[in-house]
Design an enzyme around this catalytic site. Structure first.
Site, PDB file in Angstrom:
ATOM      1  N   ASP A 163      39.474 -48.994 -20.334  1.00  0.00           N
ATOM      2  CA  ASP A 163      38.023 -49.139 -20.015  1.00  0.00           C
ATOM      3  C   ASP A 163      37.413 -49.987 -21.337  1.00  0.00           C
ATOM      4  O   ASP A 163      38.362 -50.549 -22.144  1.00  0.00           O
ATOM      5  CB  ASP A 163      37.460 -48.001 -20.580  1.00  0.00           C
ATOM      6  CG  ASP A 163      37.654 -47.310 -22.076  1.00  0.00           C
ATOM      7  OD1 ASP A 163      38.456 -47.266 -22.769  1.00  0.00           O
ATOM      8  OD2 ASP A 163      36.636 -47.216 -22.756  1.00  0.00           O
ATOM      9  N   ASP A 171      48.763 -46.010 -21.830  1.00  0.00           N
ATOM     10  CA  ASP A 171      48.162 -47.516 -21.237  1.00  0.00           C
ATOM     11  C   ASP A 171      48.340 -48.651 -21.903  1.00  0.00           C
ATOM     12  O   ASP A 171      49.064 -49.622 -21.290  1.00  0.00           O
ATOM     13  CB  ASP A 171      46.847 -47.455 -21.022  1.00  0.00           C
ATOM     14  CG  ASP A 171      45.945 -47.012 -22.181  1.00  0.00           C
ATOM     15  OD1 ASP A 171      46.473 -46.878 -23.333  1.00  0.00           O
ATOM     16  OD2 ASP A 171      44.516 -46.822 -22.209  1.00  0.00           O
ATOM     17  N   LYS A 209      42.336 -41.104 -21.707  1.00  0.00           N
ATOM     18  CA  LYS A 209      42.283 -41.355 -20.324  1.00  0.00           C
ATOM     19  C   LYS A 209      42.803 -42.279 -19.600  1.00  0.00           C
ATOM     20  O   LYS A 209      42.952 -42.403 -18.534  1.00  0.00           O
ATOM     21  CB  LYS A 209      40.729 -41.316 -19.702  1.00  0.00           C
ATOM     22  CG  LYS A 209      39.851 -40.161 -20.340  1.00  0.00           C
ATOM     23  CD  LYS A 209      38.345 -40.366 -20.192  1.00  0.00           C
ATOM     24  CE  LYS A 209      37.586 -39.233 -21.002  1.00  0.00           C
ATOM     25  NZ  LYS A 209      36.198 -40.171 -21.321  1.00  0.00           N
ATOM     26  N   GLY A 210      43.200 -43.316 -20.440  1.00  0.00           N
ATOM     27  CA  GLY A 210      43.606 -44.754 -19.977  1.00  0.00           C
ATOM     28  C   GLY A 210      44.933 -44.673 -19.382  1.00  0.00           C
ATOM     29  O   GLY A 210      44.986 -45.618 -18.283  1.00  0.00           O
ATOM     30  N   PHE A 213      41.214 -58.630 -25.033  1.00  0.00           N
ATOM     31  CA  PHE A 213      40.866 -57.243 -24.631  1.00  0.00           C
ATOM     32  C   PHE A 213      40.850 -57.054 -23.255  1.00  0.00           C
ATOM     33  O   PHE A 213      40.357 -58.052 -22.194  1.00  0.00           O
ATOM     34  CB  PHE A 213      39.446 -56.767 -25.398  1.00  0.00           C
ATOM     35  CG  PHE A 213      39.210 -55.549 -25.164  1.00  0.00           C
ATOM     36  CD1 PHE A 213      39.564 -54.619 -26.219  1.00  0.00           C
ATOM     37  CD2 PHE A 213      38.658 -54.923 -24.177  1.00  0.00           C
ATOM     38  CE1 PHE A 213      39.474 -53.373 -26.172  1.00  0.00           C
ATOM     39  CE2 PHE A 213      38.123 -53.643 -23.874  1.00  0.00           C
ATOM     40  CZ  PHE A 213      38.776 -52.674 -24.844  1.00  0.00           C
ATOM     41  N   VAL A 214      41.625 -56.057 -22.461  1.00  0.00           N
ATOM     42  CA  VAL A 214      41.817 -55.993 -21.236  1.00  0.00           C
ATOM     43  C   VAL A 214      41.079 -54.775 -20.755  1.00  0.00           C
ATOM     44  O   VAL A 214      41.046 -53.734 -21.489  1.00  0.00           O
ATOM     45  CB  VAL A 214      43.203 -56.004 -20.602  1.00  0.00           C
ATOM     46  CG1 VAL A 214      43.629 -57.202 -20.882  1.00  0.00           C
ATOM     47  CG2 VAL A 214      43.887 -54.976 -21.612  1.00  0.00           C
ATOM     48  N   ARG A 270      37.436 -48.639 -15.884  1.00  0.00           N
ATOM     49  CA  ARG A 270      38.690 -47.783 -15.379  1.00  0.00           C
ATOM     50  C   ARG A 270      39.134 -47.680 -14.106  1.00  0.00           C
ATOM     51  O   ARG A 270      40.356 -47.924 -13.619  1.00  0.00           O
ATOM     52  CB  ARG A 270      38.569 -46.278 -15.970  1.00  0.00           C
ATOM     53  CG  ARG A 270      38.412 -46.063 -17.484  1.00  0.00           C
ATOM     54  CD  ARG A 270      38.449 -44.815 -17.778  1.00  0.00           C
ATOM     55  NE  ARG A 270      38.257 -44.454 -19.118  1.00  0.00           N
ATOM     56  CZ  ARG A 270      38.583 -44.334 -20.142  1.00  0.00           C
ATOM     57  NH1 ARG A 270      39.833 -44.901 -20.065  1.00  0.00           N
ATOM     58  NH2 ARG A 270      38.205 -44.137 -21.253  1.00  0.00           N
ATOM     59  N   LYS A 293      50.482 -55.414 -26.560  1.00  0.00           N
ATOM     60  CA  LYS A 293      49.975 -56.544 -27.120  1.00  0.00           C
ATOM     61  C   LYS A 293      50.769 -56.531 -28.541  1.00  0.00           C
ATOM     62  O   LYS A 293      50.065 -56.069 -29.572  1.00  0.00           O
ATOM     63  CB  LYS A 293      48.453 -56.171 -27.408  1.00  0.00           C
ATOM     64  CG  LYS A 293      47.651 -56.726 -26.311  1.00  0.00           C
ATOM     65  CD  LYS A 293      45.984 -56.641 -26.542  1.00  0.00           C
ATOM     66  CE  LYS A 293      45.493 -55.351 -26.662  1.00  0.00           C
ATOM     67  NZ  LYS A 293      43.861 -55.581 -26.792  1.00  0.00           N
ATOM     68  N   ASP A 328      48.442 -51.237 -28.934  1.00  0.00           N
ATOM     69  CA  ASP A 328      47.929 -52.490 -29.631  1.00  0.00           C
ATOM     70  C   ASP A 328      48.266 -52.492 -31.044  1.00  0.00           C
ATOM     71  O   ASP A 328      49.322 -52.982 -31.538  1.00  0.00           O
ATOM     72  CB  ASP A 328      46.352 -52.189 -29.370  1.00  0.00           C
ATOM     73  CG  ASP A 328      45.485 -53.316 -29.831  1.00  0.00           C
ATOM     74  OD1 ASP A 328      46.088 -54.463 -29.928  1.00  0.00           O
ATOM     75  OD2 ASP A 328      44.162 -53.111 -29.925  1.00  0.00           O
TER      76      ASP A 328
HETATM   77  P1  IMP Z   1      46.575 -48.881 -30.900  1.00  0.00           P
HETATM   78  O1  IMP Z   1      46.382 -47.340 -31.827  1.00  0.00           O
HETATM   79  O2  IMP Z   1      45.773 -49.820 -31.618  1.00  0.00           O
HETATM   80  O3  IMP Z   1      47.727 -49.141 -30.317  1.00  0.00           O
HETATM   81  O4  IMP Z   1      45.563 -48.539 -29.580  1.00  0.00           O
HETATM   82  C1  IMP Z   1      45.954 -48.013 -28.362  1.00  0.00           C
HETATM   83  C2  IMP Z   1      44.668 -47.600 -27.860  1.00  0.00           C
HETATM   84  O5  IMP Z   1      43.579 -48.295 -27.938  1.00  0.00           O
HETATM   85  C3  IMP Z   1      45.115 -47.551 -26.139  1.00  0.00           C
HETATM   86  O6  IMP Z   1      45.395 -46.172 -26.050  1.00  0.00           O
HETATM   87  C4  IMP Z   1      43.876 -47.890 -25.552  1.00  0.00           C
HETATM   88  O7  IMP Z   1      42.913 -46.608 -25.434  1.00  0.00           O
HETATM   89  C5  IMP Z   1      42.838 -48.798 -26.811  1.00  0.00           C
HETATM   90  N1  IMP Z   1      43.006 -50.092 -26.477  1.00  0.00           N
HETATM   91  C6  IMP Z   1      43.933 -51.038 -27.335  1.00  0.00           C
HETATM   92  N2  IMP Z   1      43.766 -52.330 -26.681  1.00  0.00           N
HETATM   93  C7  IMP Z   1      42.909 -52.086 -25.603  1.00  0.00           C
HETATM   94  C8  IMP Z   1      42.538 -53.198 -24.685  1.00  0.00           C
HETATM   95  O8  IMP Z   1      42.698 -54.251 -24.638  1.00  0.00           O
HETATM   96  N3  IMP Z   1      41.534 -52.597 -23.719  1.00  0.00           N
HETATM   97  C9  IMP Z   1      41.237 -51.460 -23.778  1.00  0.00           C
HETATM   98  N4  IMP Z   1      41.733 -50.410 -24.562  1.00  0.00           N
HETATM   99  C10 IMP Z   1      42.549 -50.719 -25.469  1.00  0.00           C
HETATM  100 MG    MG Z   2      44.398 -44.961 -24.383  1.00  0.00          MG
END
Ligand code: IMP
Ligand code: MG
Length: 176
Positions: A157, A98, A41-42, A150-151, A163, A129, A101
């Site tokens: 969210d 969104d 949803k982000g 963490f944002v 959100r 990030k 990470d």
């Molecule tokens: P990744 O697989 O670790 O790259 O995570 C990506 C997903 O984790 C994103 O699509 C977000 O939904 C969530 N996420 C990662 N960091 C944050 C944050 O700082 N705030 C909120 N959601 C996050």
């Molecule tokens: Mg996401």
């Protein structure tokens, strides 16, 4: 534990950045049609604002994938809770996310979608990030590179909250 959200990136900064990304995409895709793949949803807020600024023909589809539970650490597993409605073979697709990470979500999503035979497949993320990256993945279009915080807000969210904030804020976790 509770949390306080401190503004990190203002609505104005976000809007300006989205306009810049849109201009770049308009240039890169001149004469083509774009199929936007919005990752729920982000990225909904980001994807809509971006789509409104695109001047080439645009179609949109939505997909829900997640490698996160309700906390702040990734599980390392991808679950597709809503797949795309339409096939993407032969289409110029841009995945709109969104935040990148660890990179697990997007690398697994990209791999899965590549197998469906799109004409092209690029990544567009509002936030990056890079300090937390665990897999090699880079977006062709990135809004803001942020530190390992963490944002929440502007679609992102914390435990499904915040959100709707018009800005992006850093979460500070505090004792009740
Ligand atoms: P990744 O697989 O670790 O790259 O995570 C990506 C997903 O984790 C994103 O699509 C977000 O939904 C969530 N996420 C990662 N960091 C944050 C944050 O700082 N705030 C909120 N959601 C996050
Ligand atoms: Mg996401």
């Amino acid at each position: 534990m509770g949390e306080i959200i401190h503004e990190m990136i203002s609505e104005k900064q976000i809007t300006e950045k989205i306009s810049q990304i849109a201009s770049q995409i308009n240039e890169d895709y001149r004469g083509k049609e774009i199929h936007l793949i919005c990752i729920l949803k982000g990225s909904v807020f980001f994807c809509c604002e971006l789509a409104k600024r695109l001047e080439v023909p645009v179609t949109m589809d939505f997909m829900a994938v997640s490698s996160y539970g309700n906390g702040t650490e990734p599980s390392g597993r991808l679950s597709v809770t809503k797949d795309l409605d339409e096939p993407i073979d032969g289409r110029h697709c841009i995945i709109v996310e969104d935040i990148i990470d660890t990179g697990f979500t997007l690398s697994m999503t990209k791999k899965m979608l590549s197998a469906r035979g799109p004409a092209s497949l690029k990544l567009c993320t509002l936030l990056d990030k890079p300090e937390r990256r665990k897999t090699k993945i880079e977006a062709e279009y990135t809004g803001f590179t942020i530190p390992d915080k963490f944002v929440a807000g502007y679609g992102l969210d914390y435990a499904q909250k915040y959100r709707n904030l018009p800005y992006i804020g850093e979460a500070e976790f505090v004792e009740d």
